[in-house]
Enzyme design. Sequence first.
Site, PDB file in Angstrom:
ATOM      1  N   TYR A 148      71.822  77.325  46.882  1.00  0.00           N
ATOM      2  CA  TYR A 148      71.749  77.876  45.382  1.00  0.00           C
ATOM      3  C   TYR A 148      72.930  78.079  44.422  1.00  0.00           C
ATOM      4  O   TYR A 148      72.893  77.712  43.311  1.00  0.00           O
ATOM      5  CB  TYR A 148      70.801  79.251  45.282  1.00  0.00           C
ATOM      6  CG  TYR A 148      70.561  79.599  44.215  1.00  0.00           C
ATOM      7  CD1 TYR A 148      69.600  79.185  43.342  1.00  0.00           C
ATOM      8  CD2 TYR A 148      70.977  81.085  43.662  1.00  0.00           C
ATOM      9  CE1 TYR A 148      69.401  79.653  41.914  1.00  0.00           C
ATOM     10  CE2 TYR A 148      70.780  81.311  42.535  1.00  0.00           C
ATOM     11  CZ  TYR A 148      69.934  80.804  41.598  1.00  0.00           C
ATOM     12  OH  TYR A 148      69.709  81.451  40.336  1.00  0.00           O
TER      13      TYR A 148
ATOM     14  N   PHE B  43      67.455  89.012  36.794  1.00  0.00           N
ATOM     15  CA  PHE B  43      66.695  89.453  35.800  1.00  0.00           C
ATOM     16  C   PHE B  43      65.231  89.436  36.123  1.00  0.00           C
ATOM     17  O   PHE B  43      64.785  88.690  36.945  1.00  0.00           O
ATOM     18  CB  PHE B  43      67.064  88.178  34.529  1.00  0.00           C
ATOM     19  CG  PHE B  43      68.104  88.635  33.796  1.00  0.00           C
ATOM     20  CD1 PHE B  43      67.765  88.668  32.274  1.00  0.00           C
ATOM     21  CD2 PHE B  43      69.329  88.795  34.005  1.00  0.00           C
ATOM     22  CE1 PHE B  43      68.643  89.099  31.203  1.00  0.00           C
ATOM     23  CE2 PHE B  43      70.457  89.269  33.149  1.00  0.00           C
ATOM     24  CZ  PHE B  43      69.774  89.295  31.796  1.00  0.00           C
TER      25      PHE B  43
ATOM     26  N   VAL C 116      61.587  67.908  36.142  1.00  0.00           N
ATOM     27  CA  VAL C 116      62.973  67.621  35.800  1.00  0.00           C
ATOM     28  C   VAL C 116      63.664  66.973  36.917  1.00  0.00           C
ATOM     29  O   VAL C 116      64.665  66.686  36.953  1.00  0.00           O
ATOM     30  CB  VAL C 116      63.804  68.812  35.347  1.00  0.00           C
ATOM     31  CG1 VAL C 116      63.293  69.539  34.219  1.00  0.00           C
ATOM     32  CG2 VAL C 116      63.801  69.999  36.528  1.00  0.00           C
TER      33      VAL C 116
END
Length: 263
Positions: free
Chosen positions: A168, A201, A60
């Site tokens: 980030y 997560f 990407v």
Amino acid sequence: MKPADRTFVISGACSGLGLATVRDLHSEGAYIALLDLNEDAGAEIVKELGDRVKFFECDVSETSSVTKAVHGAAEWIKTTGKPMGGVVAAAGVGGAQKIVDGRTGEPIPIEAIDFILNINIRGTLDLVRLCMAHLVKVTPTSPDGERGVLILVASSAAFDGQPGQVAYAASKGAIASLTLPLARDVARYGVRVVTIAPSLFESRMTAVLPEKARKSLERVMEFPVRAGKPEEFASLVRQGVENLMLNGTVLRLDGAMRMPSKM
């Protein structure tokens, strides 16, 4: 919109949150274009799930790679006859590095910043813009004229990033802030935009966290006191696909967790 018999283009599809989303939407009858760099993992997923999924190698951070993958997905759609229903831009990278190294006094290399921004922001927008060229041509199937949905992935770091997360947090904050203007851009075409901002997560990205960092994060969790499960993320993606009133919004998926300023 129901996922069945619609094709979803999912980046970062061969691991973590992306893979959980693939399995969830596939279980609802969707066709999935798997965009990822890991060809071996892609082949295993195709073997597992069958002919309603197809792998397209995609980096990407490179427009030529994204263009080729989206073109391949569009050609596959022509053969299956299952129109594009949406995009899940799940490809992303993390990284923890303070703006100045406390030991050496050296600034963070600009290459480290570029790496995160190129994948998390540029890669997301590149995928979205190229897929939109195909989504606008889809025949609406609902009385409201809906053509599809764009699911983006931000992070808790967009709102309460920790030390070392400047790059980030900037990348995920950008995704959160572009959600509404993007929704306004594509509304005329019957396309919605939903951004999910997960906290800690279970994923390939968080698997490399040092045990000290993981324990520190667990101490500030409210309920449940554990990392989120990929299947819980995928469940919210499906709600984003199916619930027509979810649009132009950022959904925090964090169990009331707020990131601490110190580990």
